[in-house]
Motif scaffolding. Structure first.
Motif, PDB file in Angstrom:
ATOM      1  N   PHE A  27       0.928   5.578   0.141  1.00 53.05           N
ATOM      2  CA  PHE A  27       0.145   6.777   0.449  1.00 53.05           C
ATOM      3  C   PHE A  27       1.069   7.983   0.489  1.00 53.05           C
ATOM      4  CE2 PHE A  27       1.028   4.339   4.209  1.00 53.05           C
ATOM      5  CZ  PHE A  27       1.563   5.241   5.117  1.00 53.05           C
ATOM      6  N   TRP A  79       0.850  -1.188   0.000  1.00 52.63           N
ATOM      7  CA  TRP A  79       0.000   0.000   0.000  1.00 52.63           C
ATOM      8  C   TRP A  79       0.884   1.235   0.000  1.00 52.63           C
ATOM      9  CZ3 TRP A  79      -4.858  -0.315  -1.101  1.00 52.63           C
ATOM     10  CH2 TRP A  79      -5.684   0.776  -0.908  1.00 52.63           C
ATOM     11  N   GLN A 132      -4.193   7.201  -1.568  1.00 50.71           N
ATOM     12  CA  GLN A 132      -3.832   5.866  -1.102  1.00 50.71           C
ATOM     13  C   GLN A 132      -4.213   4.866  -2.183  1.00 50.71           C
ATOM     14  OE1 GLN A 132      -5.684   4.908   2.590  1.00 50.71           O
ATOM     15  NE2 GLN A 132      -5.132   6.826   3.546  1.00 50.71           N
TER      16      GLN A 132
END
Length: 147
Positions: A103, A101, A110
């Motif tokens: 961000f 992930w 995100q």
């Protein structure tokens, strides 16, 4: 004839069972050469400036965290995820792949990403591809220290 066949069969079973135990013992005693932690850094010449950390969970599987500083966007990007290092070396490279992930600090976006890379000697090279249409892949090259 039946006695000879039975003796060969029993001898073969005993030999096979001892060979399996020896192979299991060899695998258990073999040294695990994958490091427990790794720190990565891309500084000065390489863009973006980057710092990262990898922690081994099980052999060849690592949790990762990275921070990139993009000068043109005046932004910090953070990535957390996992990678799998292929257990065998290809020439002198250790290849890996994974995902996680990503961000941003300023923009607040995100989304997931995929990464592939290679470790060699004290260097590493990596391409991180965000799974988003308007984002370009990030290429990293720098130093890798393991302990």
């Amino acid at each position: 004839m039946k006695k000879t066949f039975a003796a060969i069969l029993i001898g073969g079973c005993v030999l096979a069972s001892s060979a399996v135990r020896a192979e299991a013992y060899h695998r258990r005693c073999r040294r695990d050469d994958s490091p427990r932690q790794m720190v990565t850094a891309s500084l000065f010449v390489f863009q973006p400036w980057s710092a990262g950390f990898r922690q081994r969970l099980v052999p060849n599987v690592y949790l990762t965290a990275a921070m990139d500083r993009h000068e043109d966007e005046k932004d910090l990007r953070f990535q957390v995820g996992a990678i799998y290092r292929i257990p065998r070396r290809m020439l002198f490279f250790r290849l890996y792949g994974g995902g996680g992930w990503e961000f941003s600090r300023n923009d607040g976006y995100q989304y997931p990403y995929l990464t592939v890379g290679a470790d060699f000697w004290i260097f590493y090279s990596e391409v991180s591809h965000p799974l988003r249409a308007e984002r370009d892949p990030t290429t990293r090259f720098g130093f890798r220290f393991s302990f």
